[in-house]
Write a protein that holds these residues in place. Structure first.
Motif, short mmCIF file in Angstrom:
data_model
loop_
_atom_site.label_atom_id
_atom_site.label_comp_id
_atom_site.label_asym_id
_atom_site.label_seq_id
_atom_site.Cartn_x
_atom_site.Cartn_y
_atom_site.Cartn_z
N LYS A 185 0.82 -1.19 0.00
CA LYS A 185 0.00 0.00 0.00
C LYS A 185 0.87 1.26 0.00
CE LYS A 185 -3.90 -2.13 2.43
NZ LYS A 185 -4.77 -2.08 3.64
N ARG A 186 0.26 2.35 -0.46
CA ARG A 186 0.99 3.62 -0.53
C ARG A 186 1.50 4.04 0.84
NH1 ARG A 186 -0.08 9.05 0.04
NH2 ARG A 186 1.11 10.43 -1.36
N SER A 187 0.72 3.78 1.89
CA SER A 187 1.13 4.18 3.24
C SER A 187 2.44 3.50 3.64
CB SER A 187 0.04 3.85 4.25
OG SER A 187 -0.26 2.46 4.24
N LYS A 188 2.60 2.24 3.26
CA LYS A 188 3.83 1.52 3.58
C LYS A 188 5.00 2.06 2.76
CE LYS A 188 1.88 -2.86 5.15
NZ LYS A 188 1.87 -4.34 4.98
N ALA A 189 4.73 2.38 1.49
CA ALA A 189 5.80 2.94 0.66
C ALA A 189 6.26 4.28 1.20
CB ALA A 189 5.29 3.09 -0.79
N VAL A 190 5.32 5.11 1.65
CA VAL A 190 5.67 6.42 2.22
C VAL A 190 6.44 6.22 3.53
CG1 VAL A 190 4.74 8.52 3.24
CG2 VAL A 190 3.78 7.63 1.10
N ALA A 191 6.00 5.25 4.35
CA ALA A 191 6.70 5.00 5.62
C ALA A 191 8.14 4.58 5.38
CB ALA A 191 5.95 3.92 6.41
N MET A 192 8.36 3.70 4.38
CA MET A 192 9.73 3.28 4.07
C MET A 192 10.54 4.44 3.52
SD MET A 192 9.78 0.23 5.14
CE MET A 192 11.47 -0.10 4.65
N LEU A 193 9.89 5.32 2.75
CA LEU A 193 10.58 6.49 2.22
C LEU A 193 11.04 7.40 3.35
CD1 LEU A 193 11.41 8.36 -0.12
CD2 LEU A 193 9.08 9.28 -0.08
N ILE A 194 10.16 7.64 4.33
CA ILE A 194 10.52 8.49 5.46
C ILE A 194 11.67 7.87 6.26
CG2 ILE A 194 9.69 9.44 7.65
CD1 ILE A 194 6.96 9.76 6.34
N ALA A 195 11.59 6.54 6.47
CA ALA A 195 12.66 5.85 7.18
C ALA A 195 13.98 5.99 6.43
CB ALA A 195 12.30 4.38 7.37
#
Length: 256
Positions: free
Chosen positions: A173-183
């Motif tokens: 999901k997009r939320s997981k992709a964004v979370a990995m990007l922030i990390a």
């Protein structure tokens, strides 16, 4: 000073991820560019640094190259094991369950979301080492620190772009992709700050770069590029791949 400079990597990583999100209607071009960026990072940045830092030979082969091959094989093994597991558990899945899985359990085309998360986690680990490299370089001297920081900040655009692309490519999901990007964006700042507590041996850093380079090359050659050309074997996709490699070449040349 190292932490302040690493903030540049933070913003550049987020920018790369933002670009990846904005071009979702040209997915084949995104993947072609991502594959080129990954190939350029491995061949023109990671592997040369690994060879220089971990140059000892083991049975006539440089240690960095052995770890490079090991990283490639490790990525292949992980991907195969996940594929076998997926096949074993999906042999009798109904059409309704398959439709549900596309919403989060399984990526389109049979891809496993865990592969994308694992690859993105490896990118986060790489960014953490980038931050440590900045801090270690400033321990040597301000000139060395500035040179390394320039290389890290400029190629972190590719890191952010690839982290978001790898995570979303496998159906997450997009939320997981964004979370990995922030990390991934936070990792170099944390890495740079951590160098106030220790000094990283150069050989260990080189060994890591070799191993990570092999894993990244596998993802680019076996996953990203084939997917880019699967439905759109267009000349524009190939040009994006070449442009990605050329961009990393330019970054390396400017930072040299």
């Amino acid at each position: 000073m190292a932490v302040f400079v690493a903030l540049g990597a933070f913003f550049m990583t987020l920018f790369g991820g933002w670009v990846a999100q904005r071009v979702t209607d040209r997915r084949h071009l995104v993947l072609g560019l991502a594959g080129g960026l990954m190939l350029g990072v491995v061949g023109l940045d990671l592997l040369p640094e690994a060879m220089e830092a971990a140059g000892d030979d083991l049975y006539g082969v440089p240690q960095a190259l052995l770890l490079f091959v090991g990283g490639f094989l490790a990525a292949h093994l992980v991907e195969r094991l996940l594929a076998v597991r997926r096949a074993a558990h999906g042999a009798h899945v109904t059409a309704a369950r398959s439709a549900s899985a596309r919403g989060g359990g399984r990526a389109a085309g049979g891809r496993t979301p865990q592969v994308g998360l694992t690859a993105a986690a490896a990118m986060v680990g790489h960014s953490l080492m980038d931050g440590i490299a900045i801090g270690a370089a400033f321990q040597v001297g301000e000139g060395m620190g500035t040179t390394v920081a320039l290389a890290v900040v400029t190629h972190d655009f590719a890191d952010g772009f690839n982290t978001y692309t790898l995570t979303s490519l496998y159906g997450n999901k997009r939320s997981k992709a964004v979370a990995m990007l922030i990390a991934d964006a936070l990792a170099p700042v944390i890495g740079a700050a951590s160098t106030s507590l220790f000094t990283l041996p150069e050989e260990l850093l080189g060994s890591y770069l070799g191993f990570f380079g092999g894993a990244l090359l596998y993802l680019a050659a076996a996953e990203i590029l084939p997917e880019a050309h699967h439905e759109h074997p267009a000349r524009s996709t190939l040009l994006c791949t070449v442009a990605g490699v050329a961009f990393i070449w330019l970054v390396v040349g400017v930072a040299a």
